[in-house]
Design an enzyme around this catalytic site. Structure first.
Site, PDB file in Angstrom:
ATOM      1  N   TRP A  41      -3.930  -3.848  -4.141  1.00 20.76           N
ATOM      2  CA  TRP A  41      -4.182  -4.960  -3.152  1.00 20.76           C
ATOM      3  C   TRP A  41      -3.090  -5.248  -2.335  1.00 20.76           C
ATOM      4  O   TRP A  41      -1.795  -5.035  -2.360  1.00 20.76           O
ATOM      5  CB  TRP A  41      -4.109  -6.436  -3.990  1.00 20.76           C
ATOM      6  CG  TRP A  41      -3.941  -7.495  -3.098  1.00 20.76           C
ATOM      7  CD1 TRP A  41      -2.763  -8.290  -3.033  1.00 20.76           C
ATOM      8  CD2 TRP A  41      -5.057  -8.365  -2.451  1.00 20.76           C
ATOM      9  NE1 TRP A  41      -3.080  -9.340  -1.968  1.00 20.76           N
ATOM     10  CE2 TRP A  41      -4.467  -9.293  -1.909  1.00 20.76           C
ATOM     11  CE3 TRP A  41      -6.203  -8.026  -2.557  1.00 20.76           C
ATOM     12  CZ2 TRP A  41      -5.100 -10.203  -1.042  1.00 20.76           C
ATOM     13  CZ3 TRP A  41      -7.116  -8.939  -1.696  1.00 20.76           C
ATOM     14  CH2 TRP A  41      -6.328 -10.047  -1.000  1.00 20.76           C
ATOM     15  N   MET A  42      -3.255  -5.527  -1.065  1.00 23.90           N
ATOM     16  CA  MET A  42      -2.225  -5.851   0.034  1.00 23.90           C
ATOM     17  C   MET A  42      -2.681  -7.290   0.790  1.00 23.90           C
ATOM     18  O   MET A  42      -3.864  -7.563   1.059  1.00 23.90           O
ATOM     19  CB  MET A  42      -2.102  -4.786   0.886  1.00 23.90           C
ATOM     20  CG  MET A  42      -1.036  -5.287   2.167  1.00 23.90           C
ATOM     21  SD  MET A  42      -0.987  -3.827   3.595  1.00 23.90           S
ATOM     22  CE  MET A  42      -2.486  -4.110   4.313  1.00 23.90           C
ATOM     23  N   ASP A  44      -0.194 -10.078   3.563  1.00 24.25           N
ATOM     24  CA  ASP A  44       0.779 -10.392   4.471  1.00 24.25           C
ATOM     25  C   ASP A  44       1.720  -9.070   4.834  1.00 24.25           C
ATOM     26  O   ASP A  44       2.357  -8.553   3.828  1.00 24.25           O
ATOM     27  CB  ASP A  44       1.508 -11.373   4.514  1.00 24.25           C
ATOM     28  CG  ASP A  44       1.109 -12.618   3.855  1.00 24.25           C
ATOM     29  OD1 ASP A  44      -0.290 -12.746   3.702  1.00 24.25           O
ATOM     30  OD2 ASP A  44       1.793 -13.898   3.704  1.00 24.25           O
ATOM     31  N   TRP A  68      -5.325 -10.347  -5.447  1.00 28.05           N
ATOM     32  CA  TRP A  68      -3.915 -10.690  -5.589  1.00 28.05           C
ATOM     33  C   TRP A  68      -3.587 -10.917  -6.990  1.00 28.05           C
ATOM     34  O   TRP A  68      -4.284 -11.268  -7.792  1.00 28.05           O
ATOM     35  CB  TRP A  68      -3.990 -12.000  -4.750  1.00 28.05           C
ATOM     36  CG  TRP A  68      -2.751 -12.681  -4.372  1.00 28.05           C
ATOM     37  CD1 TRP A  68      -2.104 -12.633  -3.302  1.00 28.05           C
ATOM     38  CD2 TRP A  68      -2.002 -13.591  -5.338  1.00 28.05           C
ATOM     39  NE1 TRP A  68      -0.805 -13.510  -3.446  1.00 28.05           N
ATOM     40  CE2 TRP A  68      -0.796 -13.987  -4.472  1.00 28.05           C
ATOM     41  CE3 TRP A  68      -2.128 -14.219  -6.660  1.00 28.05           C
ATOM     42  CZ2 TRP A  68       0.160 -14.886  -4.916  1.00 28.05           C
ATOM     43  CZ3 TRP A  68      -1.182 -14.942  -7.000  1.00 28.05           C
ATOM     44  CH2 TRP A  68      -0.022 -15.252  -6.134  1.00 28.05           C
ATOM     45  N   ARG A 174       7.965 -21.831   2.115  1.00 32.70           N
ATOM     46  CA  ARG A 174       8.068 -20.322   2.080  1.00 32.70           C
ATOM     47  C   ARG A 174       8.171 -19.666   3.538  1.00 32.70           C
ATOM     48  O   ARG A 174       8.046 -20.151   4.338  1.00 32.70           O
ATOM     49  CB  ARG A 174       6.939 -19.915   1.094  1.00 32.70           C
ATOM     50  CG  ARG A 174       5.624 -20.355   1.749  1.00 32.70           C
ATOM     51  CD  ARG A 174       4.425 -19.840   0.818  1.00 32.70           C
ATOM     52  NE  ARG A 174       3.186 -20.244   1.283  1.00 32.70           N
ATOM     53  CZ  ARG A 174       2.422 -21.123   0.621  1.00 32.70           C
ATOM     54  NH1 ARG A 174       3.033 -21.963  -0.089  1.00 32.70           N
ATOM     55  NH2 ARG A 174       1.355 -21.499   1.137  1.00 32.70           N
ATOM     56  N   ASP A 175       8.091 -18.247   3.186  1.00 33.63           N
ATOM     57  CA  ASP A 175       8.037 -17.112   4.289  1.00 33.63           C
ATOM     58  C   ASP A 175       9.139 -17.334   5.302  1.00 33.63           C
ATOM     59  O   ASP A 175       8.876 -17.422   6.470  1.00 33.63           O
ATOM     60  CB  ASP A 175       6.533 -17.568   5.073  1.00 33.63           C
ATOM     61  CG  ASP A 175       5.341 -17.451   4.136  1.00 33.63           C
ATOM     62  OD1 ASP A 175       5.754 -17.082   2.804  1.00 33.63           O
ATOM     63  OD2 ASP A 175       4.191 -17.980   4.372  1.00 33.63           O
ATOM     64  N   GLU A 226       2.040 -21.422   7.334  1.00 32.76           N
ATOM     65  CA  GLU A 226       2.757 -20.157   6.577  1.00 32.76           C
ATOM     66  C   GLU A 226       3.162 -19.171   7.712  1.00 32.76           C
ATOM     67  O   GLU A 226       2.993 -19.164   8.717  1.00 32.76           O
ATOM     68  CB  GLU A 226       1.545 -19.447   5.777  1.00 32.76           C
ATOM     69  CG  GLU A 226       1.092 -20.567   4.873  1.00 32.76           C
ATOM     70  CD  GLU A 226      -0.132 -19.751   3.985  1.00 32.76           C
ATOM     71  OE1 GLU A 226       0.067 -20.213   2.533  1.00 32.76           O
ATOM     72  OE2 GLU A 226      -0.851 -18.973   4.370  1.00 32.76           O
ATOM     73  N   TRP A 309      -8.412 -15.168   4.028  1.00 31.00           N
ATOM     74  CA  TRP A 309      -8.236 -15.967   2.493  1.00 31.00           C
ATOM     75  C   TRP A 309      -9.648 -16.378   2.124  1.00 31.00           C
ATOM     76  O   TRP A 309     -10.285 -16.352   1.057  1.00 31.00           O
ATOM     77  CB  TRP A 309      -7.335 -16.798   2.345  1.00 31.00           C
ATOM     78  CG  TRP A 309      -5.931 -16.303   2.274  1.00 31.00           C
ATOM     79  CD1 TRP A 309      -4.794 -16.479   3.099  1.00 31.00           C
ATOM     80  CD2 TRP A 309      -5.567 -15.494   1.252  1.00 31.00           C
ATOM     81  NE1 TRP A 309      -3.811 -15.744   2.737  1.00 31.00           N
ATOM     82  CE2 TRP A 309      -4.079 -15.016   1.424  1.00 31.00           C
ATOM     83  CE3 TRP A 309      -5.809 -14.936   0.235  1.00 31.00           C
ATOM     84  CZ2 TRP A 309      -3.419 -14.109   0.688  1.00 31.00           C
ATOM     85  CZ3 TRP A 309      -5.352 -14.052  -0.634  1.00 31.00           C
ATOM     86  CH2 TRP A 309      -3.782 -13.614  -0.635  1.00 31.00           C
TER      87      TRP A 309
HETATM   88  C1  FRU Z   1      -0.047 -16.004   3.270  1.00 29.81           C
HETATM   89  C2  FRU Z   1       0.660 -16.133   2.056  1.00 29.81           C
HETATM   90  C3  FRU Z   1       2.167 -16.645   2.099  1.00 29.81           C
HETATM   91  C4  FRU Z   1       2.776 -16.280   0.857  1.00 29.81           C
HETATM   92  C5  FRU Z   1       1.874 -15.356   0.399  1.00 29.81           C
HETATM   93  C6  FRU Z   1       1.787 -14.862  -0.995  1.00 29.81           C
HETATM   94  O1  FRU Z   1      -1.120 -14.968   3.275  1.00 29.81           O
HETATM   95  O2  FRU Z   1       0.016 -17.019   1.185  1.00 29.81           O
HETATM   96  O3  FRU Z   1       2.284 -18.079   2.583  1.00 29.81           O
HETATM   97  O4  FRU Z   1       4.030 -16.224   1.036  1.00 29.81           O
HETATM   98  O5  FRU Z   1       0.546 -15.265   1.260  1.00 29.81           O
HETATM   99  O6  FRU Z   1       1.147 -13.643  -1.130  1.00 29.81           O
END
Ligand code: FRU
Length: 505
Positions: A41-42, A44, A68, A174-175, A226, A309
């Site tokens: 799985w990949m 971001d 995921w 996050r991020d 995000e 998603w």
């Molecule tokens: C975006 C996200 C980010 C988070 C990551 C988790 O696709 O939800 O906000 O850091 O994926 O995998």
């Protein structure tokens, strides 16, 4: 996040099956000109940084299943952003949690003191997501942390005093995307905090101070903000402005995940947008979490995750799941006294071209079968054309089983569109089979179109990249036929068809 936990459960069940199959890069639907992980799985793209001739790509990775799970940072490197070498996993989950998305910088002045022997360290700034706190129903699950490399990205060490930024009680925190703000001699962290961006600053990457917030009342708010990105750009007319990219999920223009952007000014502390409307870097359904490479000077190269998603974890691929878009060069263009971000494939992609077919001018009245004209039998190619007068038209990619993907322009609605209602397998998600549209930005009569087609994706760059749409699709058999239709007599010139060599050996 609840959804992601559900995927994790499915992931544990399917992991053994996925592990049993070895990647060949020849599997059904395997992208041939886009990066995809060898297996599993990949999501971001993360930590994109250019250093000493190497483009680093890290990515959200779960190395045990094709869905995921506890996130790691996978790693690949390239000298041209097109051909990739897979590297060992760079960051593993630890006692502070999973390794969520983030960025990486070259700390040229060794402000962090993490450099060694006079050489600047590469520093990754990422989110730690604590699954234990999440299970306990706590809000403060996400914090920001550092990892560094003293050997140009080969090996990574977590900073011993992580986290460097604690959670103030916000569920979505996050991020981090960090860059050096030279006029203020400080680092700026652009952080996605639920429904807005919070900016922090630091002299050394280790101690962070809140500067300001942006966006509570701006842009799209149909979902959580995000993966942001902030950078200065010189526009086509010489004006100096800033672009703030904010990914959002859900709430995209054609449902689910998408990348919006703001144009404005940043003074080292606050960002003020000059546009009041909502804008998208890509209006298709399948570009998400896109951000730009660091340390590429005035060049802004963008890469997104080519999924959504809504259905990312159920698309019908085996062995691996998900790919990235082609790298795209972003520009800020003055269109009718307003500034828009345009995106076009990077010129490095031209290295995959062998023999191009040049049709020069073509008057499309009724339908023209391009299959024969182009003598095509390739699964991945670029098709380019321009026109002095944009009219209704459609391009159809199809196979002998009657599956078809239609891309075109609807003059009455002033919309570009991609219609994948009959493109192939779609039973994995009720929202997948659809016609997606994007408003035309440019008002001029002429157009320029570039299409990048791969085994399971199309990227449309219309009007020199003012409107961009990405869509994935899953035909039972590859599309072998190509036709263009226009009831209004659409005249196109400079029609160039270029098969593209696979990037995999
Ligand atoms: C975006 C996200 C980010 C988070 C990551 C988790 O696709 O939800 O906000 O850091 O994926 O995998």
């Amino acid at each position: 996040m609840i959804n992601k936990i559900k995927y994790l459960m499915i992931g544990l069940l399917t992991s053994t099956a996925a592990m049993a199959q070895k990647p060949t890069y020849k599997e059904q639907y395997r992208p041939q000109i886009h990066f995809s992980p060898p297996a599993h799985w990949m999501n971001d793209p993360n930590g994109m940084v250019f250093y000493k001739g190497t483009y680093h790509l890290f990515y959200q990775y779960y190395p045990k299943a094709t869905v995921w799970g506890p996130m790691h940072w996978g790693h690949a490197t390239s000298v041209d952003m097109i051909h990739w070498k897979n590297k060992p996993v760079a960051l593993y989950p630890d006692s502070l949690g999973y390794i969520f998305s983030g960025s990486a910088v070259v700390d040229f002045n060794n402000t962090s003191g993490l450099g060694k022997n006079g050489r600047p360290p590469l520093v990754a700034i990422f989110t730690h997501h604590d699954p234990v706190k999440e299970k306990a129903g706590r809000k403060d699950t996400q914090t920001e942390s550092l990892a560094y490399s003293n050997d140009e990205g080969k090996t990574w060490h977590k900073y011993e005093h992580n986290p460097v930024l604690k959670n103030p009680g916000i569920t979505d925190f996050r991020d981090p995307n960090v860059s050096w703000y030279a006029p203020g001699k400080k680092w700026i962290m652009t952080l996605a905090t639920k429904d807005r961006i919070t900016f922090y600053s630091s002299p050394n990457l280790k101690v962070w101070k809140k500067e300001s917030e942006f966006g509570e009342h701006e842009g799209a708010h149909g979902g959580v903000w995000e993966c942001p990105d902030l950078f200065p750009v010189t526009a086509s007319d010489g004006k100096k402005l800033w672009v703030l990219i904010v990914n959002i999920n859900p709430g995209g223009p054609n449902s689910g995940s998408a990348t919006q952007y703001f144009v404005g000014n940043f003074d080292g502390s606050t960002f003020k947008a000059i546009n009041t409307d909502t804008r998208w870097i890509d209006s298709g359904t399948d570009e998400y979490a896109g951000v730009t490479w660091h340390n590429t000077g005035n060049r802004h190269v963008f890469l997104g995750w080519m999924s959504n998603w809504e259905y990312a974890t159920t698309v019908p691929t085996q062995v691996w799941r998900s790919a990235n878009t082609v790298p795209r060069e972003l520009k800020l263009v003055n269109i009718d006294h307003d500034y828009y971000v345009t995106a076009e494939p990077v010129k490095e992609l031209n290295s995959l071209k062998t023999t191009s077919v040049d049709l020069k001018t073509l008057n499309v009245k009724g339908g023209k079968d391009l299959t024969k004209l182009l003598k095509r039998s390739d699964n991945q190619y670029e098709l380019k054309f321009s026109s002095k007068q944009l009219k209704n038209f459609s391009l159809t990619l199809s196979n002998k089983s009657g599956e078809q993907l239609v891309i075109g322009f609807d003059a009455a609605e002033n919309n570009w569109y991609i219609d994948r209602t009959r493109a192939g397998v779609s039973d994995f998600n009720k929202n997948f089979a659809k016609r997606m549209t994007a408003k035309r930005i440019t008002a001029g009569p002429g157009t320029d179109v570039t299409l990048i087609v791969d085994a399971a994706s199309v990227e449309l760059f219309a009007d020199k990249g003012a409107t961009v749409m990405t869509a994935i699709f899953f035909p039972k058999k590859p599309y072998t036929d190509l036709a263009i239709n226009s009831k209004d007599g659409f005249e196109i010139s400079g029609v160039t068809y270029s098969p593209l060599k696979s990037i995999w050996p």
